[in-house]
Motif scaffolding. Sequence first.
Motif, PDB file in Angstrom:
ATOM      1  N   UNK A 150      -1.621   1.356  -1.172  1.00  0.00           N
ATOM      2  CA  UNK A 150      -1.434   1.249   0.278  1.00  0.00           C
ATOM      3  C   UNK A 150      -2.288   2.285   1.027  1.00  0.00           C
ATOM      4  N   UNK A 151      -2.424   3.489   0.457  1.00  0.00           N
ATOM      5  CA  UNK A 151      -3.201   4.532   1.121  1.00  0.00           C
ATOM      6  C   UNK A 151      -4.693   4.180   1.148  1.00  0.00           C
ATOM      7  N   UNK A 152      -5.199   3.624   0.060  1.00  0.00           N
ATOM      8  CA  UNK A 152      -6.595   3.182   0.039  1.00  0.00           C
ATOM      9  C   UNK A 152      -6.831   2.123   1.118  1.00  0.00           C
TER      10      UNK A 152
ATOM     11  N   UNK B 129       3.566 -10.140   3.649  1.00  0.00           N
ATOM     12  CA  UNK B 129       4.759 -10.981   3.784  1.00  0.00           C
ATOM     13  C   UNK B 129       5.678 -10.921   2.568  1.00  0.00           C
ATOM     14  N   UNK B 130       5.097 -11.013   1.380  1.00  0.00           N
ATOM     15  CA  UNK B 130       5.921 -11.056   0.165  1.00  0.00           C
ATOM     16  C   UNK B 130       6.524  -9.687  -0.175  1.00  0.00           C
ATOM     17  N   UNK B 131       5.706  -8.635  -0.080  1.00  0.00           N
ATOM     18  CA  UNK B 131       6.225  -7.339  -0.514  1.00  0.00           C
ATOM     19  C   UNK B 131       7.401  -6.843   0.322  1.00  0.00           C
TER      20      UNK B 131
ATOM     21  N   UNK C  42      11.775   1.622  -0.374  1.00  0.00           N
ATOM     22  CA  UNK C  42      11.258   1.896   0.962  1.00  0.00           C
ATOM     23  C   UNK C  42       9.874   2.533   0.821  1.00  0.00           C
ATOM     24  N   UNK C  43       8.975   1.761   0.217  1.00  0.00           N
ATOM     25  CA  UNK C  43       7.635   2.258  -0.089  1.00  0.00           C
ATOM     26  C   UNK C  43       6.673   1.972   1.061  1.00  0.00           C
TER      27      UNK C  43
ATOM     28  N   UNK D 187       4.808   5.822   6.876  1.00  0.00           N
ATOM     29  CA  UNK D 187       3.857   6.214   5.831  1.00  0.00           C
ATOM     30  C   UNK D 187       2.473   5.603   6.037  1.00  0.00           C
ATOM     31  N   UNK D 188       2.445   4.336   6.448  1.00  0.00           N
ATOM     32  CA  UNK D 188       1.181   3.606   6.538  1.00  0.00           C
ATOM     33  C   UNK D 188       1.114   2.842   7.866  1.00  0.00           C
TER      34      UNK D 188
END
Length: 226
Positions: free
Chosen positions: A137-139, A166-168, A178-179, A184-185
């Motif tokens: 996600x950070x990349x 949508x899926x994640x 809670x990633x 966070x992003x």
Amino acid sequence: MASNQEEEVKLFGVVPSPFVTRVDIALNLKGVQYKFVEENLGNFSDTLIKYNPVHKKVPVLVHNGKPVSESRVILEYIDETWKQNPILPSDPYKRALARFWSNFIDDKFSGALRKLASSLRAKESNQESIEELEVVFQFLENELNEKFFGGEEIGIVDITGVYIAFWFPVMQEVSGLNVFNNEKFPKLYKWSQDITNHQVVKEKLPNRETLLAYFRARYESLVASK
């Protein structure tokens, strides 16, 4: 204009699959008329196996009787066949970058998800796979500099990334993780809202409640397994 016979297009798939939905979105963006042939997950038809004997999975696009398999290969085929509303840049370098990031999503994001599922099945710590997801996600957060990865219009990276958008979040809700969130992003999270609300994309997404029930059943089965 080509006749219906000359432009016979069929998409073999299953509704919950993000990989099938990618193709749905690309065809919708291009305005291509096609027939969706729904397969039964885990019990694919002989026709599907005939069209994709190597991997024996969906999606498969059949254009004028010729099958094309693997979602990202199909996306490129669609873009080369129907020139309107391009999903890959014309500039060779930008085109290479788009392919790189599409591959990155399928390789790194899907790989971390598989590792997460494996840790849940084995009832082991999932911290390593969570950290891998955060790196992914950070990349993507760092790469996203406009409304979409394709600029002001959606492109192949956005279509590939609908899996994340949508899926994640559905998987995250089911598993209690809670990633992926706005704190966070922030850029990637806003992108996920923009892409899932884009009319061309929205028309082809599965019903969220149905998807939620599907993943809840899978998750409960996974954590109950020994």
